[in-house]
Design an enzyme around this catalytic site. Structure first.
Site, PDB file in Angstrom:
ATOM      1  N   ARG A 218       0.835  -1.204   0.000  1.00 13.48           N
ATOM      2  CA  ARG A 218       0.000   0.000   0.000  1.00 13.48           C
ATOM      3  C   ARG A 218       0.870   1.255   0.000  1.00 13.48           C
ATOM      4  O   ARG A 218       0.557   2.256  -0.649  1.00 13.48           O
ATOM      5  CB  ARG A 218      -0.940  -0.026   1.209  1.00 13.48           C
ATOM      6  CG  ARG A 218      -2.021  -1.071   1.049  1.00 13.48           C
ATOM      7  CD  ARG A 218      -3.108  -0.925   2.075  1.00 13.48           C
ATOM      8  NE  ARG A 218      -2.812  -1.640   3.297  1.00 13.48           N
ATOM      9  CZ  ARG A 218      -3.301  -2.834   3.627  1.00 13.48           C
ATOM     10  NH1 ARG A 218      -4.127  -3.463   2.818  1.00 13.48           N
ATOM     11  NH2 ARG A 218      -2.989  -3.399   4.762  1.00 13.48           N
ATOM     12  N   SER A 258     -17.966  -5.460  -3.017  1.00 14.18           N
ATOM     13  CA  SER A 258     -19.305  -6.066  -3.000  1.00 14.18           C
ATOM     14  C   SER A 258     -19.825  -6.265  -1.586  1.00 14.18           C
ATOM     15  O   SER A 258     -20.948  -6.735  -1.407  1.00 14.18           O
ATOM     16  CB  SER A 258     -19.272  -7.410  -3.731  1.00 14.18           C
ATOM     17  OG  SER A 258     -18.385  -8.276  -3.062  1.00 14.18           O
ATOM     18  N   ASP A 306      -7.337  -5.963  -6.218  1.00 14.97           N
ATOM     19  CA  ASP A 306      -6.995  -6.859  -5.107  1.00 14.97           C
ATOM     20  C   ASP A 306      -8.172  -7.793  -4.803  1.00 14.97           C
ATOM     21  O   ASP A 306      -8.764  -7.733  -3.722  1.00 14.97           O
ATOM     22  CB  ASP A 306      -6.613  -6.020  -3.866  1.00 14.97           C
ATOM     23  CG  ASP A 306      -6.015  -6.869  -2.759  1.00 14.97           C
ATOM     24  OD1 ASP A 306      -5.610  -8.022  -3.030  1.00 14.97           O
ATOM     25  OD2 ASP A 306      -5.951  -6.382  -1.610  1.00 14.97           O
ATOM     26  N   CYS A 346      -3.977 -13.473  -4.518  1.00 15.35           N
ATOM     27  CA  CYS A 346      -3.647 -14.123  -3.245  1.00 15.35           C
ATOM     28  C   CYS A 346      -3.969 -15.607  -3.302  1.00 15.35           C
ATOM     29  O   CYS A 346      -4.028 -16.274  -2.269  1.00 15.35           O
ATOM     30  CB  CYS A 346      -4.367 -13.436  -2.089  1.00 15.35           C
ATOM     31  SG  CYS A 346      -6.155 -13.431  -2.264  1.00 15.35           S
TER      32      CYS A 346
HETATM   33  N1  SAH Z   1      -7.678  -4.429  -0.819  1.00 14.69           N
HETATM   34  C1  SAH Z   1      -8.168  -4.835   0.462  1.00 14.69           C
HETATM   35  C2  SAH Z   1      -8.359  -6.327   0.601  1.00 14.69           C
HETATM   36  C3  SAH Z   1      -9.249  -6.939  -0.406  1.00 14.69           C
HETATM   37  S1  SAH Z   1      -9.821  -8.515   0.037  1.00 14.69           S
HETATM   38  C4  SAH Z   1      -7.221  -4.368   1.551  1.00 14.69           C
HETATM   39  O1  SAH Z   1      -6.060  -4.112   1.246  1.00 14.69           O
HETATM   40  O2  SAH Z   1      -7.654  -4.279   2.688  1.00 14.69           O
HETATM   41  C5  SAH Z   1     -10.966  -8.803  -1.226  1.00 14.69           C
HETATM   42  C6  SAH Z   1     -12.192  -7.929  -1.193  1.00 14.69           C
HETATM   43  O3  SAH Z   1     -12.954  -8.252  -2.335  1.00 14.69           O
HETATM   44  C7  SAH Z   1     -13.106  -8.094  -0.008  1.00 14.69           C
HETATM   45  O4  SAH Z   1     -13.351  -6.856   0.578  1.00 14.69           O
HETATM   46  C8  SAH Z   1     -14.423  -8.629  -0.611  1.00 14.69           C
HETATM   47  O5  SAH Z   1     -15.577  -8.089   0.018  1.00 14.69           O
HETATM   48  C9  SAH Z   1     -14.325  -8.150  -2.013  1.00 14.69           C
HETATM   49  N2  SAH Z   1     -15.047  -8.917  -3.028  1.00 14.69           N
HETATM   50  C10 SAH Z   1     -15.230 -10.249  -3.093  1.00 14.69           C
HETATM   51  N3  SAH Z   1     -15.871 -10.565  -4.234  1.00 14.69           N
HETATM   52  C11 SAH Z   1     -16.123  -9.417  -4.882  1.00 14.69           C
HETATM   53  C12 SAH Z   1     -16.761  -9.063  -6.104  1.00 14.69           C
HETATM   54  N4  SAH Z   1     -17.267 -10.004  -6.900  1.00 14.69           N
HETATM   55  N5  SAH Z   1     -16.824  -7.785  -6.450  1.00 14.69           N
HETATM   56  C13 SAH Z   1     -16.314  -6.812  -5.656  1.00 14.69           C
HETATM   57  N6  SAH Z   1     -15.691  -7.079  -4.499  1.00 14.69           N
HETATM   58  C14 SAH Z   1     -15.585  -8.349  -4.114  1.00 14.69           C
END
Ligand code: SAH
Length: 403
Positions: A218, A258, A306, A346
């Site tokens: 980040r 989401s 991410d 990940c």
């Molecule tokens: N970037 C964040 C971590 C992301 S984890 C950080 O650094 O804190 C993955 C995220 O994707 C979660 O918040 C989850 O709610 C979201 N997610 C899962 N499926 C999704 C989708 N189809 N569309 C949008 N977001 C999604």
């Protein structure tokens, strides 16, 4: 009395011993020739090669595909309190070395399972609370003494248990989230990262509450935010978005997730850091939202992708790769000339090379030239242990996208 006579003995089949001499901790049933004394879940066992050589000491679980998790490679190191104490102290020492008294000391992963020689145990520190997660029904038998050691070493105000989806089926581990000791955590708790404040919900937040594995990434992301119009896809509680928005020259950040509850926390975090004016949040599916942005011909200078783990099993790999390619292709199409894309996976099943191929394929599909500037991984409080490369899971590539 020899250890072989006091502990159940697991003898391996011929030619199965090499990974375990090499200190891999997961011993599957198909490597095992015989087991003496029908040990119970959690029993300490001694593992021998087919020709009777001592390999290690582990904990047994007849209900798991991982029949034995190995912890000690020395015959005299019994899996008893002093051993767990040494392992836990070594893990804590590493984080002390990494973070000193800095803010990350109170916002980090203290124990990362296999990587800290404690297969099946993850512990995060969030302010003055600890979050514990067990992925081994054998190791959890030592919960009482492990919690005592953690309490003695760190004096947390409370220890909260989180469980992982599917662990009952995998391990026969039937536990539910809740308070293990001390006080319940306030909701949210507050941590500091890269000079920003974040609310973390240990009780309902995803996984163990906060994704510490991207802390340094980040910071690197924020380094590209000057003058940028930014897109944060799968923003969770807003950590990339805020790191970018904090840069004085950053124009605007649009962040998508989401999860409504994650977005609530994200908005709270933006307010807390007085960055709300620079960030818009969208509650949407990432693929749908990206499609719309492409259709509307929106453009960005800096994008972070991410997404959650797309490949949960090896069988799901090719579908996952398609998903990654599609998401990356759309992000590339949204780029202003020479924009920066930080793209992450990940999924442990997607290798470094697989992910390079994802980027290459997406670049072709988007008709762009992509330079990979940096291939980064997980933060150092999530070390990769060389004897179990499955602990290397996060790929975070920084790319420059031009036409
Ligand atoms: N970037 C964040 C971590 C992301 S984890 C950080 O650094 O804190 C993955 C995220 O994707 C979660 O918040 C989850 O709610 C979201 N997610 C899962 N499926 C999704 C989708 N189809 N569309 C949008 N977001 C999604």
């Amino acid at each position: 009395m020899t250890s072989e006579s006091t502990y159940p003995v697991v003898t391996l089949k011929p030619k199965k011993a090499l990974p375990f001499f090499s200190r891999h901790p997961w011993m599957y049933a198909n490597a095992i020739k015989t087991i003496t004394n029908s040990p119970d879940v959690g029993a300490e066992v001694v593992v021998l090669s087919n020709d009777g050589k001592f390999i290690g000491r582990g904990l047994y679980n007849p209900q798991s595909k991982i029949r034995v998790r190995l912890y000690s490679w020395e015959e005299e190191q019994l899996l008893e309190r002093p051993f767990w104490e040494r392992r836990i102290k070594a893990a804590i020492d590493l984080r002390r070395k990494l973070f000193g008294d800095g803010p990350a000391w109170k916002a980090c992963r203290l124990i990362f399972s296999e990587s800290d020689g404690l297969s099946g145990l993850t512990v995060d520190r969030v302010d003055d609370w600890l979050v514990v997660q067990w992925t081994s029904a054998a190791l959890i038998k030592h919960q009482a003494e492990i919690l005592e050691i953690l309490q003695a070493e760190l004096s947390p105000k409370g220890i909260w248990l989180r469980t992982e989806k599917g662990i009952k089926e995998l391990e026969g581990l039937d536990v539910s989230d809740g308070l293990l000791s001390g006080e319940r955590p306030p909701r949210p708790l507050f941590i500091e990262e890269n000079g920003l404040q974040f609310g973390v919900d240990l009780v309902e937040g995803q996984k163990t509450g906060f994704y510490f594995d991207q802390r340094e990434n980040r910071k690197a992301f924020a380094g590209y935010a000057d003058g940028a119009n930014v897109l944060d896809v799968c923003c969770y509680t807003g950590s990339f978005a805020l790191n970018a928005a904090k840069q004085p020259g950053c124009q605007h950040v649009h962040a998508i997730d989401s999860s409504a509850s994650a977005l609530e926390l994200a908005k709270g975090n933006a307010e807390l850091n007085e960055l709300s004016a620079k960030i818009t949040f969208q509650h949407a599916d990432a693929f749908d939202a990206l499609e719309e942005l492409v259709a509307e011909k929106k453009r960005f200078d800096l994008i972070i992708l991410d997404p959650p783990k797309m490949a949960r099993t090896r069988g799901g790999l090719s579908r996952a790769i398609k998903g990654y390619v599609r998401m990356n292709r759309m992000a590339m199409e949204l780029m202003n000339p020479n924009g920066i894309l930080m793209t992450c996976s990940c999924s442990g099943h997607v290798t470094h090379e697989d992910f390079e191929q994802v980027v290459a394929r997406a670049a072709l599909d988007a008709n762009k030239t992509v330079q990979i500037l940096e291939e980064r991984g997980q933060a150092p409080d999530h070390p990769v242990i060389s004897s179990c490369l499955e602990t290397s899971y996060l790929k975070t590539f920084i790319c420059r996208v031009s036409s």
